[in-house]
Design an enzyme around this catalytic site. Structure first.
Site, PDB file in Angstrom:
ATOM      1  N   HIS A   1      -6.147  -1.107  11.676  1.00 44.60           N
ATOM      2  CA  HIS A   1      -5.582  -1.638  10.430  1.00 44.60           C
ATOM      3  C   HIS A   1      -6.491  -2.753   9.922  1.00 44.60           C
ATOM      4  O   HIS A   1      -7.210  -3.382  10.716  1.00 44.60           O
ATOM      5  CB  HIS A   1      -4.169  -2.168  10.721  1.00 44.60           C
TER       6      HIS A   1
ATOM      7  N   GLN B   1       0.818  -1.211   0.000  1.00 42.59           N
ATOM      8  CA  GLN B   1       0.000   0.000   0.000  1.00 42.59           C
ATOM      9  C   GLN B   1       0.858   1.269   0.000  1.00 42.59           C
ATOM     10  O   GLN B   1       0.325   2.374  -0.134  1.00 42.59           O
ATOM     11  CB  GLN B   1      -0.940   0.009   1.208  1.00 42.59           C
TER      12      GLN B   1
ATOM     13  N   CYS C   1      -5.419   0.458   3.633  1.00 40.19           N
ATOM     14  CA  CYS C   1      -5.448  -0.952   4.068  1.00 40.19           C
ATOM     15  C   CYS C   1      -6.841  -1.543   3.977  1.00 40.19           C
ATOM     16  O   CYS C   1      -7.017  -2.713   3.604  1.00 40.19           O
ATOM     17  CB  CYS C   1      -4.919  -1.063   5.496  1.00 40.19           C
TER      18      CYS C   1
END
Lengths: 214, 73
Positions: free
Chosen positions: A162, A19, A25
């Protein structure tokens, strides 16, 4: 349930991606799930466009952040077809949403499910085997320094920041663990993957679990 | 790394201290996670979090026995 299972062994999981400095994410996680769900249905394993989700999911914030469930909700409502990654390449920054002809190749979802499985990781095991890789959120603060091994400590639940994709599990050893694909490139962790202990909601891995249907 | 205002070097020094602490708290068996220098070691934790940890929370219902039974049916 098998003691060891990994969707990678069935060639339905795409390669680890990077990324870069884009906080996308959440998009990498769900696009990975869609790619696998599409391949599990007997189609070719295709890399689909993460950039399309980053640019077009209006209820999220592109490279400045977003949620897996919000993105799945958007995909389900709009029936947007995700095009191939090669058609809409990753730029590591939020851009203008590109539109495609309805006749162009693309994969849309038919439904999704998102639940809190905390305290029920045994049920999560079943979902993984029966439905495909699971998009999950985790507390990844301690992942900054992770090199390998099974994460059991230094990782709290209830503080998700995340999003990643669970592709399998291994319960053959003394410490059972989830096999988790990250989006920080293949040089991070175990060839881009992390192992997380099963059973104690380590890193909050069971707090927000999504599976997608195509 | 380096060449700027020394921020990256300072972050690396802090990373080394943090890594020692994380490894010392592990149980010592060869299966537990181990920590070390990687591509993020030149970042302070707050910078790492601001760049890479951008998933926002979304409240989802608890997976319940009712759902389990419904799915079985």
């Amino acid at each position: 349930l098998p003691t060891k299972f990994d969707w990678r062994d069935k060639n339905v999981v795409t390669q680890v991606r990077n990324q870069q400095t884009c906080g996308g994410c959440w998009a990498f996680s769900i696009v990975g799930g869609i790619e696998s769900a599409y391949a599990i249905k007997g189609n070719n394993l295709e890399e689909l466009s993460v950039q399309q989700v980053i640019d077009c999911s209006y209820n999220n914030y592109g490279c400045h952040g977003g949620s897996t469930v919000g993105a799945l909700s958007w995909l389900n409502q709009t029936q947007v077809k995700l095009v191939k990654d090669s058609e809409y390449t990753f730029k590591a920054q939020t851009g203008l949403c590109h539109y495609f002809q309805p006749s162009d190749f693309g994969v849309s979802i038919t439904d999704y499910a998102a639940y809190d499985f905390s305290g029920q990781e045994d049920e999560m095991l079943k979902k993984l085997v029966n439905c495909g890789p699971l998009a999950v959120t985790v507390d990844a603060v301690s992942w900054q320094d992770y090199l390998g091994g099974i994460i059991q400590y230094h990782c709290s639940s209830g503080k998700a920041n995340h999003a990643v994709l669970i592709t399998g599990f291994d319960r053959t050893g003394s410490i059972p663990y989830w096999i988790v694909r990250n989006s920080w490139g293949h040089t991070w962790g175990i060839d881009g993957y992390a192992h997380i202990k099963i059973g104690s909601n380590v890193c909050g891995i069971a707090d927000t679990v999504s599976s997608v249907f195509v | 790394w380096g060449g700027g205002d020394g921020r990256e070097e300072a972050a690396l020094r802090e990373s080394i201290k943090r890594i020692r602490r994380l490894n010392s708290l592990s149980s010592g068996d060869n299966m537990t996670a181990f920590y070390g220098i990687n591509q993020f070691s030149h970042l302070f934790p707050e910078d790492f979090k601001a760049i890479y940890l951008r998933s926002t929370p979304y409240r989802v219902p608890r997976y319940t026995e009712v759902l389990k039974r419904k799915e079985t049916l």
